[in-house]
Design a protein around this motif. Structure first.
Motif, short mmCIF file in Angstrom:
data_model
loop_
_atom_site.label_atom_id
_atom_site.label_comp_id
_atom_site.label_asym_id
_atom_site.label_seq_id
_atom_site.Cartn_x
_atom_site.Cartn_y
_atom_site.Cartn_z
N LEU A 15 -0.87 4.90 -20.62
CA LEU A 15 -0.45 3.61 -20.07
C LEU A 15 1.07 3.63 -19.81
O LEU A 15 1.82 4.24 -20.55
CB LEU A 15 -0.79 2.48 -21.03
N ARG A 35 6.48 -4.32 -27.42
CA ARG A 35 5.05 -4.55 -27.55
C ARG A 35 4.75 -5.39 -28.79
O ARG A 35 3.94 -6.31 -28.77
CB ARG A 35 4.31 -3.22 -27.65
N ILE A 56 0.55 4.33 -26.10
CA ILE A 56 -0.66 4.94 -25.55
C ILE A 56 -0.21 5.78 -24.36
O ILE A 56 0.31 5.26 -23.39
CB ILE A 56 -1.65 3.86 -25.07
N GLU A 103 2.28 -1.56 -19.15
CA GLU A 103 0.88 -1.67 -19.59
C GLU A 103 0.77 -1.59 -21.10
O GLU A 103 -0.07 -2.26 -21.71
CB GLU A 103 0.03 -0.58 -18.94
N ASN A 104 1.64 -0.76 -21.72
CA ASN A 104 1.63 -0.68 -23.17
C ASN A 104 1.94 -2.03 -23.79
O ASN A 104 1.33 -2.44 -24.77
CB ASN A 104 2.64 0.37 -23.64
N GLU A 142 1.57 -4.89 -22.27
CA GLU A 142 0.50 -5.81 -21.90
C GLU A 142 -0.72 -5.67 -22.79
O GLU A 142 -1.49 -6.61 -22.98
CB GLU A 142 0.06 -5.53 -20.46
N TYR A 143 -0.92 -4.43 -23.29
CA TYR A 143 -2.19 -4.11 -23.94
C TYR A 143 -2.58 -5.09 -25.05
O TYR A 143 -3.70 -5.57 -25.11
CB TYR A 143 -2.14 -2.68 -24.47
#
Lengths: 413, 406, 227
Positions: free
Chosen positions: C100, C156, C97, C104-105, C107-108
């Protein structure tokens, strides 16, 4: 994280987002100013109307408002005053009496409305005293003296110190005839009124028209127009009780809207037509906004595919998109409200000059420069309307992602 | 070729084009429609006022307008009548009147009114009163005691057809003259104020009551709809001595003239406001269309197109977009005006408010070619001007930087 | 224990008026903990079968069972739920994304799973460290190289602790050095965390890393080799 994501998405295409927010801000600012302008105009119209003409409410004999016959009187005004004095929201009151009469000068005659006012109490209720252009306002103890509308004085070709003959019919049907001396002239700016109004002291009026102590109107003032309904209810009850004791027909209580039905309805009409205008404007803005949202979504289709593959539900995507659009709307709204308030406050202080149209506005009681008035409703109604409509404009593109299929989305170019 | 390319480019992203077209169409629609409503209100107010005893123009004795009293009557109307006969006014109608302020009264009520003495047959072609009598009968020429009274006045006076009504007014000799009339008919008018203000008697009865002999207060002339009163007024002024004053409705109704001007100003401001609202959308859409195609513009530059050529390319596209939106907006507005035209917008629910504002009770939109043209030109010209921004952005691209873009 | 079972799976795409058969009846089962490659020339149906295994698309005929769940009996919401908790994805490109950061990617997905914020951050950092990206937590995708981006994508996929990771040509956009190192990382994760990996490729060197090689040709299984 969703908020952060939405925030960053808003700034991904700064130029586009700024333009969109500018459109929203423009609409909001315009509405804030226009509504403040309208509300300011209404306030001025109502103020002029209640302060010059009717007061906030009146007590009259039933039927007087429609027929305006001399014989429909408030027989015992003192009893009404006793009721009024028990209501704290009634800040001032006075008596008036009216009779249609012929006013003649040496070479002119006109049919006019003669009004008897209490020179001591009238200034507490109306602003007529401040409208005096030449000569002086009436004073307690004045006998056959008159305050004449400026246009009437011009038509009669009289000035301060000249005599005017009045000829009318008294309460008992007798002929009422006298000669009064012009003590002053007044000008309200409303031509119809200035052409047909003449004031004389109430006690002299009562003598002349054989009123036997009666009056036609008990005029009351409250702190604002919003206090009127409660006062009206209370007073109606008191008068009802009074009439039961005396076994007479109850007196009528009329608020300013009933006294001037045209004014209240005219304002309502203006407001409704204004709203229709604003709605069309907002719809135009909404379509522009919808396009921005639609394109933003179109560009990011592939990204949505990845998000969905990862297990993001379409509901969540819709929420994300709506959050983004509402962020833009709220920022645009804030900017618009700020800008609109600034412009409004500037003109509130300086006033707007209407040039040649000022003559028209004067007829509706807006004299001189027009001052918009920024109030909580005028600040909020427009932006909230914009917010409501942009929400729906954004919802359609946001809901489109529900039709998205991750495989197709990811192969999207 | 340019046009064909622009057309195809527009439909490359048809949804985006449709949405911005809708915005332009709604905007143009609201401009024209609201312009038509405002013009309709204005035209009706003019028509009503002209019919309410104003006419297209009037001939008075000099001084009557400032001081409309008996002394300022035209003692011998033959001179202006001759002038009227000499001036060429196709399809014009005219009528003589006596008009004074008077007091009307019966046993219980009295009120100030305008007493109008009319020639019933001629007047019918000039003012509203010809077709306004709804009860009783109209006046006959020279009717000695018949009087026409407005419905609202009949109501407040609690009277009816056949009852007496006494009128008092100052006569030519300065004394009060009074005469008892019998209510012959009741008339209705667009505004209640009109019904309360005017009472009509025959010209002969008024002249006799006021001792005017052949004298009249005014001669009102009605020209066919849309005819310009100014040349006729000038011709009459040239044909008549200084003693007479010729005033057109614009001069007789300064308030209405100012109101119409205010309406026009308002309409112009509205055009601008709607355009600005639309402008943001137009810029945004074009910017996006341009950015998407930067590589393409770079390629065109590489193939030898000049920056000016690219500006033209983008402007043709936006001009085409605007034109389609405008066509749709115009069609919508014409359809809406046609749909409403038959019955108008009925504001009877706000009767008192409409009366207060002096507006007609039923609004008929009036679509004017000039108004529609003005709206369309505003959108088109301003639209092309704002399109310059994205166009210049596109023109500034160089082949190398465009190819480097993803 | 079979992690993925495909039975006689058929899938045909409509391209305008032409029907393009992508899968003509594939039967295949992959056990828990396998590191399997689907190989074949482009257009052979590799991507299609991965999409079907991930529940991103539905077959026209045949049956797919992942981790004991029959796809044909599941709703769209149920499939999204299954993807969220059981399946990790790595795509060829545009995996991340863009708004992000790397952290954060990662974490998403855990955010979607409802993992508490602090936990989430710790795990994300740990996984990024494992794929060799410590110190790059706050970089946004445009600030990362292609190889780094793909490592974030693997991180991720792994961070959500899925049972299976589906990777569609994860190395196709990388040079051979970066491609090999990505595969090393994937293999390491496969061994350490016992996560099943299925990836598609048409690169000979990549195939060598697989412990099982399923050759797909014209929508059918042409060969199935365990090493």
């Amino acid at each position: 994280m969703h908020l952060r994501m939405a925030w960053r998405n808003v700034w991904r295409n700064r130029r586009r987002s700024l333009l969109t927010m500018a459109a929203i801000a423009f609409a909001c600012a315009l509405l804030v100013f226009m509504l403040s302008f309208q509300f300011g105009a209404y306030e001025a119209m109502i103020n002029t109307a209640v302060k010059v003409h009717t007061g906030y409410f009146q007590v009259q004999a039933p039927g007087y408002q429609e027929k305006r016959e001399v014989r429909r009187v408030v027989e015992n005004p003192a009893a009404v005053v006793r009721c009024l004095d028990t209501i704290p929201d009634v800040t001032a009151h006075t008596f008036r009496a009216n009779a249609f009469s012929l006013a003649s000068s040496e070479d002119r005659t006109y049919g006019i409305s003669v009004t008897g006012i209490d020179p001591a109490r009238e200034p507490g209720v109306s602003t007529i005293q401040t409208l005096v252009r030449e000569g002086m306002f009436l004073e307690p103890g004045d006998g056959p003296a008159a305050l004449v509308g400026a246009l009437l004085a011009r038509n009669l070709r009289v000035g301060v110190g000249d005599d005017v003959t009045l000829l009318g019919q008294g309460r008992d049907g007798s002929i009422a005839a006298t000669v009064v001396t012009v003590k002053g002239t007044f000008s309200s700016g409303q031509d119809d009124f200035d052409r047909s109004a003449l004031y004389i002291p109430l006690d002299y009026f009562q003598e002349l028209y054989a009123m036997r102590g009666a009056v036609h109107e008990v005029v009351g003032v409250t702190p604002s127009i919003w206090a009127v309904p409660a006062v009206e209810r209370r007073l109606a009850m008191d008068l009802e009780r009074l009439s039961r004791e005396k076994k007479t027909q109850p007196l009528a209580v009329l608020d300013w809207k009933a006294l001037m039905p045209g004014l209240a309805q005219g304002i309502y009409l203006d407001l409704v037509s204004g709203l229709i205008f604003y709605l069309m404007l907002i719809i135009v803005v909404a379509f522009s906004i919808m396009n921005t949202f639609l394109m933003a979504i179109f560009e990011r289709t592939r990204e949505f595919g990845v998000l969905m593959a990862m297990g993001t539900t379409t509901g969540r995507l819709t929420r994300l998109l709506l959050t983004e659009s509402m962020m833009m709307t709220l920022m645009g709204m804030a900017a618009g409200m700020l800008l609109g308030s600034a412009v409004t406050l500037y003109f509130e202080a300086v006033g707007i000059d209407f040039g040649s149209a000022a003559d028209i506005l004067r007829q509706y009681g807006i004299s001189g420069r027009m001052h918009p008035v920024l109030t909580a409703p005028s600040l909020l109604i427009g932006p909230l309307l914009v917010c409501f409509i942009t929400f729906w404009a954004a919802l359609w593109p946001a809901l489109r992602v529900r039709r998205l299929n991750p495989v197709e989305a990811m192969t999207h170019v | 070729m340019t046009l064909r390319m622009a057309w195809r480019n527009l439909w490359r992203n048809s949804r985006r084009t449709m949405v911005i077209l809708t915005a332009v169409a709604v905007g143009v629609f609201s401009m024209i429609f609201i312009g038509a409503l405002m013009a309709g209100v204005g035209e009706q107010m003019i028509r009503t006022s002209i019919a309410t005893l104003v006419g297209s123009l009037q001939i008075h004795q000099h001084g009557y307008r400032d001081d409309p009293v008996v002394e300022n009557t035209m003692e011998d109307p033959s001179e202006p009548q001759a002038a009227l006969a000499s001036v060429r006014m196709p399809d014009a109608r005219w009528s003589r009147r006596v008009r004074v302020s008077a007091v009307a009264g019966n046993a219980r009520h009295s009120a100030g009114v305008s007493l109008v003495g009319i020639e019933p047959e001629r007047e019918a072609a000039v003012s509203f009163i010809g077709g306004a009598v709804t009860e009783g009968r109209g006046l006959s020429p020279g009717d000695p005691y018949g009087i026409l009274v407005g419905r609202a006045l009949v109501g407040t006076f609690e009277t009816r057809v056949g009852r007496k009504l006494v009128l008092m007014s100052q006569a030519a000799d300065g004394e009060m003259a009074s005469r008892a009339f019998t209510i012959a008919g009741v008339f209705r008018a667009e505004l209640e104020a009109t019904e309360k203000q005017f009472v009509f008697v025959s010209l002969a009865a008024a002249q006799e009551m006021l001792g005017l002999g052949e004298g009249v207060s005014e001669i009102a002339v009605l020209l066919p709809d849309g005819a310009d009163p100014d040349p006729v007024a000038r011709a009459l002024a040239a044909a008549l001595p200084e003693r007479y004053e010729i005033l057109t409705w614009r001069e007789l109704l300064p308030m209405l003239t100012a109101y119409i001007e205010m309406n026009d100003t308002f309409t112009a401001i509205w055009y601008l406001v709607v355009f600005i609202a639309m402008g943001f959308g137009i810029i945004n859409t074009l910017l996006m269309a341009v950015f998407e195609r930067m590589r393409e513009f770079g390629l065109m530059r590489a193939l030898g197109m000049t920056p000016g050529g690219i500006v033209r390319e983008v402007l043709v596209e936006s001009g085409l977009l605007l034109a389609i939106g405008m066509a749709a907006g115009n069609a919508l507005a014409v359809a809406a005006v046609a749909a409403i035209g038959e019955n108008g917008i009925d504001l009877s629910a706000f009767a008192a408010g409409v009366e207060y504002a002096g507006m007609p009770r039923v609004i008929y939109p009036a679509l004017s070619f000039a108004g529609a043209l003005e709206a369309n030109l505003t959108v088109w010209v301003l639209g092309l001007i704002v399109s310059l921004y994205p166009a210049l952005k596109a023109a500034r691209i160089t082949p190398v930087s465009a190819m480097a873009r993803v | 224990m079979d992690m993925v079972i495909c039975r006689d799976v058929v899938k045909t795409y409509q391209q305008g008026r032409i029907s393009v058969p992508a899968l003509r009846g594939i039967s295949l089962s992959i056990e828990k903990g396998e590191f399997a490659a689907l190989a074949g020339p482009s257009g052979s149906g590799k991507t299609t079968i991965l999409n079907l295994m991930g529940g991103l698309d539905a077959p026209d005929a045949g049956e797919i069972i992942v981790d004991g769940r029959h796809f044909d009996r599941m709703s769209a919401a149920g499939l999204a739920e299954l993807r969220l908790h059981r399946i990790g994805f790595v795509f060829q490109a545009y995996n991340l994304i863009p708004v992000l950061s790397a952290l954060e990617n990662v974490e998403y997905v855990m955010l979607l799973q409802g993992v508490p914020a602090r936990d989430r951050r710790e795990r994300a950092r740990a996984v990024l460290d494992e794929v060799g990206l410590s110190g790059m937590y706050d970089r946004r995708p445009p600030e990362l190289s292609g190889g780094q981006q793909q490592r974030v994508a693997v991180a991720r996929a792994i961070a959500a602790e899925p049972s299976i990771v589906l990777a569609d040509e994860p190395t196709a956009n990388l040079d051979s050095k970066n491609g090999i190192s990505l595969l090393e990382i994937m293999k390491e994760m496969n061994e350490k965390k016992e996560v099943t990996f299925i990836f598609s490729t048409h690169d000979e060197r990549v195939m060598e890393y697989a412990r099982r090689l399923v050759m797909i040709r014209d929508g059918r299984v042409a060969d199935d080799v365990r090493k």
